[in-house]
Design an enzyme around this catalytic site. Sequence first.
Site, PDB file in Angstrom:
ATOM      1  N   GLY A  83       7.479  67.368  30.312  1.00  0.00           N
ATOM      2  CA  GLY A  83       8.748  67.649  30.984  1.00  0.00           C
ATOM      3  C   GLY A  83       9.505  66.400  31.394  1.00  0.00           C
ATOM      4  O   GLY A  83      10.427  66.474  32.205  1.00  0.00           O
TER       5      GLY A  83
ATOM      6  N   SER B  84       6.991  66.876  25.768  1.00  0.00           N
ATOM      7  CA  SER B  84       8.332  66.519  25.305  1.00  0.00           C
ATOM      8  C   SER B  84       8.487  66.530  23.777  1.00  0.00           C
ATOM      9  O   SER B  84       9.190  65.689  23.215  1.00  0.00           O
ATOM     10  CB  SER B  84       8.746  65.159  25.888  1.00  0.00           C
ATOM     11  OG  SER B  84       8.746  65.220  27.306  1.00  0.00           O
TER      12      SER B  84
ATOM     13  N   LYS C 198       6.016  78.830  30.659  1.00  0.00           N
ATOM     14  CA  LYS C 198       5.855  78.509  32.090  1.00  0.00           C
ATOM     15  C   LYS C 198       6.558  79.581  32.955  1.00  0.00           C
ATOM     16  O   LYS C 198       6.559  80.744  32.575  1.00  0.00           O
ATOM     17  CB  LYS C 198       6.346  77.084  32.374  1.00  0.00           C
ATOM     18  CG  LYS C 198       5.687  76.060  31.420  1.00  0.00           C
ATOM     19  CD  LYS C 198       5.931  74.629  31.796  1.00  0.00           C
ATOM     20  CE  LYS C 198       5.236  73.711  30.785  1.00  0.00           C
ATOM     21  NZ  LYS C 198       5.374  72.303  31.110  1.00  0.00           N
TER      22      LYS C 198
ATOM     23  N   GLU D 277      -0.517  71.647  34.949  1.00  0.00           N
ATOM     24  CA  GLU D 277       0.142  72.209  36.138  1.00  0.00           C
ATOM     25  C   GLU D 277      -0.817  73.106  36.928  1.00  0.00           C
ATOM     26  O   GLU D 277      -0.756  73.158  38.157  1.00  0.00           O
ATOM     27  CB  GLU D 277       1.421  72.963  35.719  1.00  0.00           C
ATOM     28  CG  GLU D 277       2.503  71.966  35.294  1.00  0.00           C
ATOM     29  CD  GLU D 277       3.426  72.432  34.190  1.00  0.00           C
ATOM     30  OE1 GLU D 277       3.514  73.647  33.936  1.00  0.00           O
ATOM     31  OE2 GLU D 277       4.066  71.563  33.558  1.00  0.00           O
TER      32      GLU D 277
HETATM   33  P1  13P Z   1       7.405  69.979  27.714  1.00  0.00           P
HETATM   34  O1  13P Z   1       7.463  70.293  26.226  1.00  0.00           O
HETATM   35  O2  13P Z   1       8.501  70.626  28.495  1.00  0.00           O
HETATM   36  O3  13P Z   1       7.235  68.526  27.960  1.00  0.00           O
HETATM   37  O4  13P Z   1       6.068  70.694  28.272  1.00  0.00           O
HETATM   38  C1  13P Z   1       4.874  70.509  27.588  1.00  0.00           C
HETATM   39  C2  13P Z   1       3.862  71.433  28.131  1.00  0.00           C
HETATM   40  O5  13P Z   1       3.463  71.339  29.284  1.00  0.00           O
HETATM   41  C3  13P Z   1       3.376  72.502  27.251  1.00  0.00           C
HETATM   42  O6  13P Z   1       2.267  73.126  27.793  1.00  0.00           O
END
Ligand code: 13P
Length: 248
Positions: A172, A211, A11, A96
């Site tokens: 997240g 997560s 990200k 996102e």
């Molecule tokens: P997290 O592992 O931080 O929950 O994010 C998952 C994600 O969006 C991977 O593309």
Amino acid sequence: MRQTLVAGNWKLNGSKESIKELLAGILDGMSEAKTDVAVCAPYIYLPLVDELLSGSKIGYGSESISEHDSGAFTGEISGSMLKDFNCQYAIVGHSERRSLFGEKDADTANKFAAARKYGLTPILCVGELLEEREAGITEEVVSRQLDAVIALEGIAALSDAVIAYEPVWAIGTGKTASPEQAQEVHAFIRAKIAKRDTAVAEKVQILYGGSVNGGNADELFAMEDIDGGLIGGASLKAEDFLAICKAG
Ligand code: 13P
């Protein structure tokens, strides 16, 4: 048996220094990885990632891609540019991108097509919002997201793609889907594809994202239709990421 893949999605995180340290740490622990491993980095760091990972077993790619080849599209990065830096993967349709940047199913399908056009493996993200799960329309949402791609590129295109099921409520938040909850949607996706083409359904890797960490990866990856993970937060520290790559 499908090969398991663990892919990091960094990200909007990292610096030259932190990426050098992270990749050195991952390379150091790779002999213990049981899965294939890849990282998806912010565009600007892809030349650095290419330099640090070339000749290694770790795959790499981008977090998005332009649907266009070239031209007056300020700020965009095309598939041919990604290929120029030896990328193998491009994430498309991350939640996102959909929720914060207004990307629609049709945009995701065009990005999927652009990745394939340049020989990149698209990692196609699908997944429902919390209110969609609560309304009992998870399968409908995931179906709609997949259908946009299948309509444009055909079912066979999924055999050189990776699908990532990422329930938005688990991203997240520290709230992982249970292995059973995730497996249910993964099985649905595979069955949906099998109705059109059983060989493609058998072959396509379906990753779970949301997560995932070293403590829950084992039981998630043990499920029949879960072929690895797409990892956000836990992909930013070598130790945490490697703990996931040792699962499965
Ligand atoms: P997290 O592992 O931080 O929950 O994010 C998952 C994600 O969006 C991977 O593309």
